[in-house]
Structures are given as C-alpha cells and as structure tokens.
Design an enzyme around this catalytic site. Sequence first.
Site, PDB file in Angstrom:
ATOM      1  N   HIS A  72       1.100  -0.263  -8.585  1.00 45.63           N
ATOM      2  CA  HIS A  72       1.049   0.758  -7.532  1.00 45.63           C
ATOM      3  C   HIS A  72       2.047   0.463  -6.401  1.00 45.63           C
ATOM      4  O   HIS A  72       3.058   1.148  -6.257  1.00 45.63           O
ATOM      5  CB  HIS A  72      -0.348   0.807  -6.918  1.00 45.63           C
ATOM      6  CG  HIS A  72      -1.450   1.216  -7.839  1.00 45.63           C
ATOM      7  ND1 HIS A  72      -1.475   2.435  -8.473  1.00 45.63           N
ATOM      8  CD2 HIS A  72      -2.593   0.583  -8.212  1.00 45.63           C
ATOM      9  CE1 HIS A  72      -2.586   2.534  -9.191  1.00 45.63           C
ATOM     10  NE2 HIS A  72      -3.276   1.423  -9.055  1.00 45.63           N
TER      11      HIS A  72
HETATM   12  C1  BDR Z   1      -3.756   1.704  -4.040  1.00 48.19           C
HETATM   13  O1  BDR Z   1      -5.083   1.302  -3.684  1.00 48.19           O
HETATM   14  C2  BDR Z   1      -5.111  -0.067  -3.410  1.00 48.19           C
HETATM   15  O2  BDR Z   1      -6.254  -0.645  -3.977  1.00 48.19           O
HETATM   16  C3  BDR Z   1      -3.823  -0.658  -3.927  1.00 48.19           C
HETATM   17  O3  BDR Z   1      -3.408  -1.738  -3.129  1.00 48.19           O
HETATM   18  C4  BDR Z   1      -2.866   0.493  -3.851  1.00 48.19           C
HETATM   19  O4  BDR Z   1      -2.240   0.559  -2.581  1.00 48.19           O
HETATM   20  C5  BDR Z   1      -3.790   2.263  -5.437  1.00 48.19           C
HETATM   21  O5  BDR Z   1      -4.652   3.369  -5.500  1.00 48.19           O
END
Ligand code: BDR
Length: 315
Positions: free
Chosen positions: A248
């Site tokens: 992500h």
């Molecule tokens: C996002 O949510 C968080 O848990 C991760 O760090 C990322 O920024 C993904 O949905």
Amino acid sequence: MTALPKSAPLPLIIDCDPGIDDAVMLMIALMSPKLDVQAITAVAGNVPLRLTSRNARMICERMGRPDVPVHAGCPRPMLRKPVTAEDFHGMSGIEGIEIFEPKAPLAPGHGVSELIARLSAARPASQTVILSGPMTNLAAALVMAPEIANSIGHLVVMAGGDRISGNVTPFAEFNVFADPHAAAIVFDANIRTTVLSLDVTHTVRAEAPRLDSLGKLPGTDARMMADLLAAGNKLEARWKNGQMAPMHDPSTVVYLIAPEIFQTRPCRVSVVTRPGDQFGRTKVKDTRSGPHSWVTAADADAFFAVIETLLKARA
Ligand code: BDR
Ligand code: CA
C-alpha cells in the site's frame, strides 16, 4: 564530454502512521537519491500517535537519518471515533523488527503547525507531500491556513478504492475510513493529487519469490525490509485468507521515483461522510484534467526492481 547536470532531489514532506507498510515506505524514501525527505509528521492511525511518532523515529535511526525531524500531529480523527489496525501491523505498529526507544526526541512543534510553517515558507507549487495514513494533519492545516494548498505542487496519497472499494468494510479503505471528514477536506482542496488506492496496491504484493530475492541481497537494510515484509505477510495471511500483503504505502514513494511504471486516469474524488454502510467510501468521477489522478495499474515486477536497486546501492 561534459556530464549532464543531475536534477536536484525532490523536496518531500511525509505524513504517516507507521505501520509496517509505512515503515517500508520510509525506508525507500530515505534510500532514494531522487528524494529529499525534509520532515515527517506522524498521525494517529494504525496505532496510537505515541507509537506512530516513535516508530517513524525508529526507522529514521535505523536508516542512519536521525537528523530528519519527526513531529507528532493529531492524536485522533476530526469527528469519528478512533479506529486502529493492530491486527495487520502488530501491537507495536511495526511487527517484524526489534522495538527500541530512538535516540532522537520528537522535533518541537505540533505536526499541523509544522505543515503550515513549511508550506507557508515554500514557493508556489514547489512542495511534494505524501499522505500514507488518515488525512487528519493536512486537513487540519488546510482548515487553519487554506492558502497553503497553493504551495503543494503534488500531493501523493494512499487512499480509497474504486474497482476494489474496501479493505475495512465492503466499501471503505482504512485511511479514508479512519477519518473520512479529513479526506473530504483534502480532496475538496483542489490540490493536484495522485491517488494510490486498493485498485493498484492489491496488484503489487510481496509474493514469496519477490521476498526471497530481497532477502538474498546483502546488507542490514535488505534484511530489515525482508523482515518487515515477512511480518506483514504473516498478519495479512491470517486475516485475508492466506494472501500476501499489498504494497500500500510504498506505492506512493515508488510512484515518485518511477512514475513510468504506473498508469493513471484524470478524475475528481469525493468521500462519503454520511453515516451508513458506505461511510468512508471514495467515489471517483472521470474528468478531462483532474485535479486528481487515479492510478489504475502498476508493473509489479518493475516496482520490486526499483526497491532492489536502492537496496543494492546501500549494501
Ligand atoms: C492503509 O491502511 C493502513 O493499515 C496501511 O498502513 C495503509 O496506509 C491501507 O488500507
Ligand atoms: Ca499507513
């Protein structure tokens, strides 16, 4: 033959909530000669602020950059009740590495004040900003000093989803769900924004062959990154039917380093803030020229090649 002048590194502010994948993102940003990380602001998100602001400093220290100022920002979202994500990041926020108290203290000044100060001092459209957590800090800064929007030349966010709409609820992605009102303020500010959403991050995962390849690289940085990704995979697999962890937040930084490996479409993003089952959903409307740019695809092998190149240069 005269050498071509090298372009100056991009001045960058990172607002984050480390978080395993935020930690990997910070590592990549701090390794890249193309980026000049000038400040980090931490926000409550994956874990409470006291931990995200410590975790950011831990990564800076492990990367030999304790000089990068880390400011603590907002300890809670604008309006909704706080939500965290220990299931995917561990109780410390960064499962996979040994936890320690960083030598560098928090930098003085609230994260929101710091965003306002730095952006007020910047030339128009000169500053690049990454948001890889709930958007509370920048939203608060925009409420207090709306003119700072003019200084942001490029905002790059990990947020939302369209084709794949949710990872916390069927409709909502964590960063937007954790503070939809802040996300609405940021998307409504008409800033040139590139959005790395679940649509693309779910196509770039730390699959076993990629992780093996990273793990074989020499150097402590490669070891740390392999450990982080392995921990992320283990947690993701536990809750998401054996799947490996999506990249992500690292996608924001890799986008800045190698935009040519991504595809985008111009759009305008809005956020559902009314209570109900779509709370925190992003809606994407196609436009001719932005102000937002929705990333639709990435070359996953090229993505990992960018990371390997940086790690090899550090070994
Ligand atoms: C996002 O949510 C968080 O848990 C991760 O760090 C990322 O920024 C993904 O949905
Ligand atoms: Ca994050």
